[in-house]
Write a protein that holds these residues in place. Sequence first.
Motif, mmCIF file in Angstrom:
data_model
loop_
_atom_site.group_PDB
_atom_site.id
_atom_site.type_symbol
_atom_site.label_atom_id
_atom_site.label_comp_id
_atom_site.label_asym_id
_atom_site.label_seq_id
_atom_site.Cartn_x
_atom_site.Cartn_y
_atom_site.Cartn_z
ATOM 1 N N LEU A 123 0.826 -1.206 0.000
ATOM 2 C CA LEU A 123 0.000 0.000 0.000
ATOM 3 C C LEU A 123 0.862 1.259 0.000
ATOM 4 O O LEU A 123 0.505 2.259 -0.637
ATOM 5 N N VAL A 124 2.007 1.198 0.674
ATOM 6 C CA VAL A 124 2.941 2.333 0.642
ATOM 7 C C VAL A 124 3.470 2.536 -0.777
ATOM 8 O O VAL A 124 3.607 3.670 -1.251
ATOM 9 N N ALA A 125 3.740 1.441 -1.485
ATOM 10 C CA ALA A 125 4.232 1.530 -2.860
ATOM 11 C C ALA A 125 3.210 2.224 -3.758
ATOM 12 O O ALA A 125 3.556 3.085 -4.577
ATOM 13 N N ILE A 126 1.936 1.854 -3.615
ATOM 14 C CA ILE A 126 0.886 2.508 -4.399
ATOM 15 C C ILE A 126 0.819 3.998 -4.057
ATOM 16 O O ILE A 126 0.689 4.848 -4.948
ATOM 17 N N ALA A 127 0.931 4.315 -2.777
ATOM 18 C CA ALA A 127 0.875 5.714 -2.349
ATOM 19 C C ALA A 127 2.034 6.517 -2.938
ATOM 20 O O ALA A 127 1.849 7.666 -3.368
ATOM 21 N N LEU A 128 3.228 5.922 -2.994
ATOM 22 C CA LEU A 128 4.373 6.618 -3.581
ATOM 23 C C LEU A 128 4.151 6.901 -5.060
ATOM 24 O O LEU A 128 4.453 7.995 -5.554
ATOM 25 N N GLY A 129 3.636 5.918 -5.791
ATOM 26 C CA GLY A 129 3.337 6.134 -7.200
ATOM 27 C C GLY A 129 2.285 7.202 -7.402
ATOM 28 O O GLY A 129 2.379 8.031 -8.315
ATOM 29 N N PHE A 130 1.287 7.209 -6.528
ATOM 30 C CA PHE A 130 0.225 8.215 -6.587
ATOM 31 C C PHE A 130 0.782 9.619 -6.371
ATOM 32 O O PHE A 130 0.448 10.560 -7.094
ATOM 33 N N LEU A 145 3.855 10.581 -6.818
ATOM 34 C CA LEU A 145 4.725 10.924 -7.935
ATOM 35 C C LEU A 145 3.937 11.486 -9.111
ATOM 36 O O LEU A 145 4.259 12.553 -9.645
ATOM 37 N N THR A 146 2.879 10.776 -9.511
ATOM 38 C CA THR A 146 2.161 11.191 -10.709
ATOM 39 C C THR A 146 1.296 12.426 -10.490
ATOM 40 O O THR A 146 1.115 13.228 -11.402
ATOM 41 N N ASN A 147 0.757 12.603 -9.273
ATOM 42 C CA ASN A 147 -0.126 13.744 -9.011
ATOM 43 C C ASN A 147 0.599 14.938 -8.400
ATOM 44 O O ASN A 147 0.041 16.034 -8.356
ATOM 45 N N GLY A 148 1.815 14.706 -7.909
ATOM 46 C CA GLY A 148 2.594 15.799 -7.339
ATOM 47 C C GLY A 148 3.652 16.303 -8.307
ATOM 48 O O GLY A 148 3.501 17.336 -8.959
ATOM 49 N N LEU A 149 4.715 15.537 -8.435
ATOM 50 C CA LEU A 149 5.813 15.945 -9.309
ATOM 51 C C LEU A 149 5.474 15.762 -10.778
ATOM 52 O O LEU A 149 5.946 16.514 -11.636
ATOM 53 N N GLY A 150 4.658 14.764 -11.084
ATOM 54 C CA GLY A 150 4.378 14.435 -12.483
ATOM 55 C C GLY A 150 5.409 13.443 -13.007
ATOM 56 O O GLY A 150 6.540 13.372 -12.506
ATOM 57 N N VAL A 151 5.017 12.666 -13.998
ATOM 58 C CA VAL A 151 5.908 11.669 -14.587
ATOM 59 C C VAL A 151 6.416 12.183 -15.927
ATOM 60 O O VAL A 151 5.643 12.296 -16.883
ATOM 61 N N PRO A 152 7.719 12.515 -16.040
ATOM 62 C CA PRO A 152 8.271 12.982 -17.322
ATOM 63 C C PRO A 152 8.126 11.915 -18.408
ATOM 64 O O PRO A 152 8.080 10.720 -18.130
ATOM 65 N N PHE A 198 5.990 -7.638 -6.784
ATOM 66 C CA PHE A 198 4.736 -6.967 -6.467
ATOM 67 C C PHE A 198 4.986 -5.515 -6.048
ATOM 68 O O PHE A 198 4.237 -4.616 -6.430
ATOM 69 N N VAL A 199 6.031 -5.282 -5.267
ATOM 70 C CA VAL A 199 6.318 -3.906 -4.852
ATOM 71 C C VAL A 199 6.643 -3.040 -6.076
ATOM 72 O O VAL A 199 6.154 -1.907 -6.206
ATOM 73 N N LEU A 200 7.467 -3.563 -6.988
ATOM 74 C CA LEU A 200 7.760 -2.846 -8.232
ATOM 75 C C LEU A 200 6.472 -2.516 -8.979
ATOM 76 O O LEU A 200 6.257 -1.391 -9.448
ATOM 77 N N ALA A 201 5.613 -3.535 -9.106
ATOM 78 C CA ALA A 201 4.381 -3.368 -9.870
ATOM 79 C C ALA A 201 3.476 -2.309 -9.256
ATOM 80 O O ALA A 201 2.864 -1.506 -9.968
ATOM 81 N N PHE A 202 3.413 -2.279 -7.927
ATOM 82 C CA PHE A 202 2.465 -1.383 -7.286
ATOM 83 C C PHE A 202 2.946 0.058 -7.234
ATOM 84 O O PHE A 202 2.128 0.973 -7.127
ATOM 85 N N VAL A 203 4.231 0.286 -7.314
ATOM 86 C CA VAL A 203 4.714 1.662 -7.515
ATOM 87 C C VAL A 203 4.178 2.175 -8.853
ATOM 88 O O VAL A 203 3.665 3.293 -8.961
ATOM 89 N N GLY A 204 4.282 1.326 -9.881
ATOM 90 C CA GLY A 204 3.752 1.700 -11.192
ATOM 91 C C GLY A 204 2.244 1.840 -11.191
ATOM 92 O O GLY A 204 1.685 2.753 -11.821
ATOM 93 N N LEU A 205 1.563 0.934 -10.471
ATOM 94 C CA LEU A 205 0.110 1.013 -10.393
ATOM 95 C C LEU A 205 -0.341 2.339 -9.794
ATOM 96 O O LEU A 205 -1.312 2.949 -10.261
ATOM 97 N N GLY A 206 0.366 2.814 -8.791
ATOM 98 C CA GLY A 206 0.015 4.089 -8.173
ATOM 99 C C GLY A 206 0.070 5.254 -9.147
ATOM 100 O O GLY A 206 -0.715 6.199 -9.033
ATOM 101 N N THR A 207 0.975 5.177 -10.125
ATOM 102 C CA THR A 207 1.080 6.275 -11.102
ATOM 103 C C THR A 207 -0.102 6.316 -12.057
ATOM 104 O O THR A 207 -0.290 7.310 -12.759
ATOM 105 N N GLU A 208 -0.904 5.258 -12.086
ATOM 106 C CA GLU A 208 -2.072 5.247 -12.968
ATOM 107 C C GLU A 208 -3.289 5.909 -12.327
ATOM 108 O O GLU A 208 -4.298 6.147 -12.997
ATOM 109 N N ILE A 209 -3.214 6.201 -11.032
ATOM 110 C CA ILE A 209 -4.340 6.837 -10.341
ATOM 111 C C ILE A 209 -4.155 8.351 -10.444
ATOM 112 O O ILE A 209 -3.504 8.977 -9.596
ATOM 113 N N LYS A 210 -4.708 8.923 -11.476
ATOM 114 C CA LYS A 210 -4.523 10.356 -11.750
ATOM 115 C C LYS A 210 -5.778 11.120 -11.359
ATOM 116 O O LYS A 210 -6.874 10.868 -11.878
ATOM 117 N N LEU A 211 -5.614 12.087 -10.451
ATOM 118 C CA LEU A 211 -6.756 12.843 -9.956
ATOM 119 C C LEU A 211 -7.469 13.593 -11.069
ATOM 120 O O LEU A 211 -8.700 13.678 -11.082
#
Length: 327
Positions: A33-40, A42-49, A281-294
């Motif tokens: 869950l922390v991994a998903i939160a980090l991806g989230f 990243l994508t909603n704060g800094l943005g993904v180049p 799974f941890v790798l995957a869920f960091v990426g999964l978090g980046t797909e949750i775009k507000l």
Amino acid sequence: MGLTRLLPGLVVLCLGAVLARATAVGVGLNHLLVAIALGFVLTNGLGVPDRLEPGIATHKLWLGAGIVLMGASLTLETILEVGGLVLVVVVAVAGATILVVELLSRTVFDLGERLGSLLAAGAGICGVSAVVAVAGAIRAREDHIAYAAATVLLFDAITIVVYPIVGDVLDLSALVFGVWAGVSMFSTGPVVAVGFAHSEGAGQWATMTKLARNALIGVVVLVYASYYARGATGGRLSVRTLWDEFPKFILGFLVLVGIGSLGVLSPAQQAGIENAYNWLFVLAFVGLGTEIKLAELRNTGITPAVVVLLSLLLASILSLAVLTALF
């Protein structure tokens, strides 16, 4: 050249995975869950180049690889012990969800046939993957695909938070919680995440149940293709379509279950495989978090969300009641 293109994003996934593990230990939270939160963040704060996107997009590959490796930690005896009942529940809940969404979309909320079918497939089978697969079969409009996908992602984000809370409040067993998540949540990644957030056993049951549900996608695509093509081509079913839509990593999972059941793996090898799939799974869920775009979630229409919410509540409540009674 291909590896060079993927490398920056892969480095970000790896750094995110290490940070998630370290943070989880420090604050006492589940590392997935922390991994998903980090991806989230990243994508909603800094943005993904743009240069990071190809590598981060490989997160679905790591999820599939982790699920395949997880098969080695299971045995056919364990699966068959309650597998028949679970399969019945999977088919019943998936079918009921599709039917409810179709009826609500067509008769109550007037969303139109094709949008209703996309929502039904996404809610009933395997999230955005089912939306995309059915969209191709029924020639859905681009805006309908976007609405359906955004709606599914909205509820993925909600259920990732809500399901662990409900599991703790009701003190659900690993088997009940895992199967419940597998039959009622939408996408594979969130199901695996909340399952393992509960316990190792819940994670395994959640994954197995979700794989059984995912395997229905080929049949669902064929049925929808037949229905929408009935006027032009007679809706002839195709074995090739069934194979094309079948999630191939399920086969790898079953092969590893067979190997694990033979008892040829030593405890050290089992531990090594378990460590490997946990990291995947941890790798995957960091990426999964980046797909949750507000920004995308805000564009979700209220009516599709209401339809899916009603079906989710019905499937979730009824399946939990049945599973609690059975197990």
